[in-house]
Enzyme design. Sequence first.
Site, PDB file in Angstrom:
ATOM      1  CG  ASP A  50      -2.180   0.805   1.010  1.00  0.00           C
ATOM      2  OD1 ASP A  50      -2.249   1.529   0.008  1.00  0.00           O
ATOM      3  OD2 ASP A  50      -3.095   0.706   1.844  1.00  0.00           O
ATOM      4  CE  LYS A  93      -5.190   6.706   8.297  1.00  0.00           C
ATOM      5  NZ  LYS A  93      -5.336   5.257   8.567  1.00  0.00           N
ATOM      6  CG  ASP A 136      -3.078   4.278  -2.709  1.00  0.00           C
ATOM      7  OD1 ASP A 136      -4.111   3.603  -2.556  1.00  0.00           O
ATOM      8  OD2 ASP A 136      -2.615   5.015  -1.816  1.00  0.00           O
TER       9      ASP A 136
END
Length: 1149
Positions: free
Chosen positions: A846, A915, A1073
């Site tokens: 990742d 985050k 991604d």
Amino acid sequence: MAPLRSDRHQEALQKAMDASTAVEHLVPTQSISWTEKLKKEMYVRQLKVEKKLSIAASQMTLDGQPKVKVKVKTKVKAKTKTKVKSKKSQKSPKVTASTSSNQSHAGPSSADTCHKPRVEKMNQDVKALKPQRVHEDRSSQRKIMQQNIQSNLECLLYLQQPEEAEKLLLSYHSNPAKRKLLNVDAYNVVMRGWARKGCLHRVIQLFSMLESIGLRPNLDSYAVLLECMTQSQSSTKAIWRCVQHMKKDGFCVDDLFQKCLFEGDEKEMVLKAIRIIQPDYQLPPPPKPEICKTALCWRWPNGTVSYPKLDFSVQELQERFQQQLELELNSTITIDSVESTKPLTPQAIKARQQLATFRSQWRGAILQALQKSKHSMSQAKTMTGPSALYPYLCLLPDEEYVDIMMQILNSLSPQGESLAVLARELGSKVYNRYLTQRKQQSGQLEKIQEIYENYIHLLAKDSQVGEYLPREYWEKLVAEAGYGPSLNLKDCSWPYVLLMRLGMYLLEILVHSVKVPRNTLNPRLPSKLIPVLYHIYSFRSSWQVGLIKPHPIFSQIVSDAAETTLTFNSSAIPMLCPPVPWTSPHFGAFVLSDTKLMRYVDGAIQHQQLLDQCPQVNLHPVLDALNQLGNCAWKINQPVLDIIISIFNDKGNEKLDIPPPVSEAPKPPVPPSSSSALHKSQKHELLLCKKKAAEMHSLRMDALYKLSIANYVRDKVFWFPHNMDFRGRTYPCPPYFNHLGNDVTRAILLFAEGRPLGPKGLDWLKIHLINLTGLKKKNALQERLDYANEIMEEILDSADHPLTGRKWWMNTDEPWQVLACCMEIAKASRSPDPAAFISHFPVHQDGSCNGLQHYAALGRDLIGAISVNLMPCSVPQDVYSVVAQQVEEFRKKDAEEGLRIAQVLEGFIGRKVVKQTVMTVVYGVTRYGGRLQMEKRLKEIEFPEEYLWEASHYLVKQVFNGIKEMFSATRDIQNWLTESAKLIAQSGRTVEWVTPLGLPIVQPYYRIRSTVLTCNMQNLSVKSSSNNNQKPDTVKQKNAFPPNFIHSLDSTHMMLTALHCFRQGLTFVSVHDCYWTHALTVDIMNKICRQQFVALHSQKILEDLSKFMLKNYCSRALWQKKLMEQLSNVPKTGRSTGWELQSLGEVWK
């Protein structure tokens, strides 16, 4: 199909048919004087006919075209709207309704699910509109009308009714005002109908009419004429004259076979005509394959490797293709539900019997209503109003329309569905079945079958065909086939407005026809028939939505029946054979089901136009990457699937993301016995219970669909064909079950191809397991591996006793993928030779805040690059923790200076709080949006409620400051992109760019004006972006450009990685991604991934973007000085010597 009655037009039309049987430049002539005389006679007669037809047609409307009403919207509070209603609005409420963007695969446009209440159109409002607005309205209306005319003519041609098609064409041709709506394609359609019947005089007459109004025949016009000349056995001289006239118009004979699309034996007929005058003529050789020469492609080594073989023989792949073909020909598939294992109760048996009886009655009632309505339409004298839909109701057998309506009824949820969504779905289902039938009728299906049977030799293990990519080999086979129909149909798309009108018509029949006895559940009530479906209005804030909702009696019977089958469109199921390779924007993926290369909001045509205008060779890398992703074969992890199904059928488990049934929803409050009225708090609780029940039903059905499809293919190998969105991000076409799904879905997917683990494969499985748990994120890979070895006892216990052991796997971030990985590690570690163990398990790699990685590389931000793992470091970096530390330092400083909120926040700032905002900054989140995110996170950690607003406002400011310090050039780049997009949109243009891999992109954000469809049940306001003259939405254009641009770079990197993995013989798939491959090849994939990131960012991406935009937007607008200055002022970045990227390359190797 019964022809429409139009007795009053017959005489005039008959005269028009007899007006001319020859034209001087197409038919041999005897003398110049005879020709002049014939021309004069034809002209006089044509004027007389046109005069008569003009009078006859003046009373006709534009063939049932939707009238575009100029709306003046006012935002009204819902309560105010409900208080004041006119009698007119009570009878026919005018409500805007629109559908969300889809992956509908069928026709062109969009209608929104939410709508604002409209006020009546006033004459003074219309007069007050600017002339430019009026012009835009007329342009949009004209476009819709042209699309309707074309689709109406194509429909009549398919039904083999050229007389009706010509009648319709003449109704426009004879009226000077309506004639402006016609183009060459409209005449070509009618000529094609007569050509198939060999009526040369009709074709010549239409050819003459076309030229008489100043239109220029195109290649298709001449192809139709030559085909008809062959059928009618015209003389050599007539064919010669036709070819000479074609050459005068600038076309050559080879163009006919290289640029025209043919159906059936049309190509052979045209070739036969040419060989009458040129006996030695041969079809032109296929053009030589072009090679893409973009900057990123020339780096590839010369030549290619043999395409990876599947573990199937030619015979096995042919059998799988036949299964897939049968599935798509049936349009739908009915499969067993995973709930079918439940014991059958007497109540369920009774409910199923009732439901079967009702459905039989409903089918008969719907069929009778449809046939009655069609008969009434066939008696109409003109194709206006509802009668305009008559040809579309004749395309399929009546029983198929009934099947489609019954599918909608059976899939309707108890909460109901937006009327616009249902209308679109009904119209799309009809369109898709029509396309399938047309492909069969045109001979296209037979040709695809023939080519595919040869194509699988490239993939089969027992065949060798040389070095080709799937796209290249398919193109080679098509070129060798030579004769027969084209694989692309002539444009036969239906305008979105038409799809909605047809869907609304079918929905009205369904609502009015389906009834149930009122005493079905309560015998004491009278047996009066009541509707099963109700049309209601619901307010969402100040927006009003039309809904179709089932009666509680129907919902209760369906719930009690607990049926064990589910019906899906064939395109919702993974393919049972390798997908047809993408060879152009119009061809690829499923065998028959219509699939768009690029997903976009319904009705938008700008993307498709951009793809069509782009040189096809520039799209080859993108097409090859999609083919590479689609050719990955999959199978089901059966042990994990069985465990999931067992929990699903045992009331689910919300902690494990297995939704419980609605029966487990919280029960609504019961009013006290003393009073039947609910208190205000109880009413609020009741609403919350209903909302929770609706959410639970939605989640339960989504899980049911996914698990049932997985169970259906549990013993099969299957494939996911891919397409992409307008930014280039790739997606599997089947919508429910695919590897982009949640933790549950990913856990039950395995590569069909197995590979030995090799010397490092088991280690990679263990590292992957720890990554999935969410533990040790800040630790080096070796530390993660050591930790996995320390907890092997827990791993093995989870694998051996998932539901009865210590259940360690349940307390992780991705529990189901963790369990699947535990089972794989257990099998591998217990095998005699782990390195030789054949593994089908996908291992993921990742990205680390992928958007910020691209920004750091674009801006050459050294500090930012380190924080997102673009630079060498002893341990993996976590940008979220780094930002949290920075914010904490800011807080400490402010607290020391006496700032109260900074003091209150002590101990509350951590990775989890910042985050989401850090992650979304790169995608254009504003301070307002970031504050809401912060507020939500603070609530989760029980922060004092009285300080929530102030604390979230303070934190979002500090997060933005922290990112600005770390990524010094990121904000500059974002601001440059945003300001550039703003000025471009203000100049009246949409933002366009081309990715480094050659994919053209346009942002689909417009200030769309609605088209109002007047229907019996409800007026629909359909938003369609099919008009190129619409003004761009400046706010959306500027806000969306930075994230969309980064998404396009992200997709480019993924596609480059996919192409180079193929050249190394790797299995590769991606979830944006996050890249997947076998444990054996993780190291190779990592190396390729990093090399391609370096290659991508070694390009002058921002400079190239600036040059493209200057050329595209400023070459013809010298007055746009501000825009030119903005586009030229490319943001300055860090060191651009290439040292950093070279270092990255060395480290990543």
